[in-house]
Write a protein that holds these residues in place. Structure first.
Motif, mmCIF file in Angstrom:
data_model
loop_
_atom_site.group_PDB
_atom_site.id
_atom_site.type_symbol
_atom_site.label_atom_id
_atom_site.label_comp_id
_atom_site.label_asym_id
_atom_site.label_seq_id
_atom_site.Cartn_x
_atom_site.Cartn_y
_atom_site.Cartn_z
ATOM 1 N N VAL A 1 0.608 -1.149 -0.072
ATOM 2 C CA VAL A 1 0.070 -0.073 -0.056
ATOM 3 C C VAL A 1 0.865 1.341 -0.135
ATOM 4 C CG1 VAL A 1 -2.042 -1.143 1.233
ATOM 5 C CG2 VAL A 1 -0.230 0.146 2.508
ATOM 6 N N THR B 1 2.338 2.552 -2.371
ATOM 7 C CA THR B 1 1.856 3.474 -3.617
ATOM 8 C C THR B 1 0.680 3.379 -3.987
ATOM 9 O OG1 THR B 1 2.588 1.564 -5.153
ATOM 10 C CG2 THR B 1 4.304 3.287 -4.633
ATOM 11 N N ARG B 2 -0.356 2.592 -3.161
ATOM 12 C CA ARG B 2 -1.955 2.416 -3.458
ATOM 13 C C ARG B 2 -2.647 3.051 -2.389
ATOM 14 N NH1 ARG B 2 1.453 -2.011 -4.877
ATOM 15 N NH2 ARG B 2 0.797 -2.799 -6.990
ATOM 16 N N TYR C 1 -9.188 1.677 -7.351
ATOM 17 C CA TYR C 1 -8.929 3.115 -6.772
ATOM 18 C C TYR C 1 -10.129 3.476 -5.928
ATOM 19 C CZ TYR C 1 -5.564 3.408 -10.518
ATOM 20 O OH TYR C 1 -4.414 3.243 -11.436
ATOM 21 N N TRP D 1 -3.241 3.214 5.361
ATOM 22 C CA TRP D 1 -4.313 2.518 4.807
ATOM 23 C C TRP D 1 -5.147 2.024 5.929
ATOM 24 C CZ3 TRP D 1 -5.353 -2.771 5.719
ATOM 25 C CH2 TRP D 1 -6.507 -3.226 5.085
#
Length: 241
Positions: free
Chosen positions: A19, A21-22, A28, A56
């Motif tokens: 997570v 880069t997410r 999305y 996250w």
């Protein structure tokens, strides 16, 4: 293979890198993938050791009352999600570097392709009027193609607290006032009421904005103009997409 466990440091490191880069485990928007992984964690990861996983976890927690309504397959196990590369399992800290290297290689390859475009023909060509015309046509076509490459708009996902005056404030009307605001580049997401104390609840709402089109400060000011219902607003979380 996907995630293994979230008890050991190795398992949490795998999640932290995934997570990094997410915003979400898959795609999305929040989904059953986030729900399954979230439910395997007994508590929030330590922010000092696993800052991306902690961020996250905190963000997904805002959707907890809506878990059953989120899209995705609720029958899948959490191990069905996450990295598939064996390199991630052996040395998860190297994963972001690998992705960065792949991106750099693609960029260099794209630049090489551009360099190979023969705009002017051979150096040995005779510079007569016809050759000059062809050269200018090719140059104009090349510049037109370059100008057409539009970069994707930068976006941010934001969690916003909207606080009422007291326990007598009609929260349905407050929420309707907030959602009545429409802007190009603004998309409202899920929301919930969060108890503050003394019978007072605040509205916590998610939204996505295009950074070049929507000013978060101006949006907050616009919400606070509903002064019969809104006391103040606060940004709880914000992350670039």
């Amino acid at each position: 293979m996907g995630f293994t466990d979230f008890i050991s440091d190795a398992g949490l490191t795998l999640l932290n890198n995934w997570v990094r880069t997410r915003s979400y485990v898959v795609g999305y928007t929040p989904s059953q993938a986030d729900v399954k992984v979230f439910q395997q964690l007994k508590e929030a990861p330590a922010a000092e050791k696993f800052p991306y996983a902690a961020r996250w976890y905190s963000h997904v927690a805002t959707f907890e009352s809506e878990f059953s309504a989120l899209p995705g397959d609720p029958t899948k196990e959490y191990t069905a999600y996450g990295p598939e590369s064996s390199d991630l399992t052996v040395n998860p800290a190297k994963a972001p570097e690998k992705e960065a290297e792949k991106g750099a290689e693609k960029e260099v390859a794209a630049e090489d392709d551009d360099d190979e475009v023969d705009l002017f023909g051979s150096d040995d060509e005779e510079e007569d009027a016809e050759a000059e015309r062809v050269k200018q046509e090719r140059l104009a076509e090349y510049n037109k193609k370059k100008a057409g490459k539009v970069k994707p708009a930068a976006k941010s996902i934001v969690t916003l607290d909207v606080k009422p005056w007291d326990d007598e404030t009609n929260m349905d009307e407050l929420k309707a006032n907030v959602l009545s605001i429409e802007k190009d580049g603004l998309v409202w997401g899920g929301s919930k009421l969060v108890a503050v104390g003394f019978g007072i609840k605040k509205l916590q709402i998610n939204l996505v904005i295009e950074d070049d089109k929507v000013s978060l400060d101006e949006l907050q000011q616009q919400i606070e103009e509903f002064e019969d219902h809104v006391q103040s607003t606060d940004v709880v979380a914000m992350q670039k997409l």
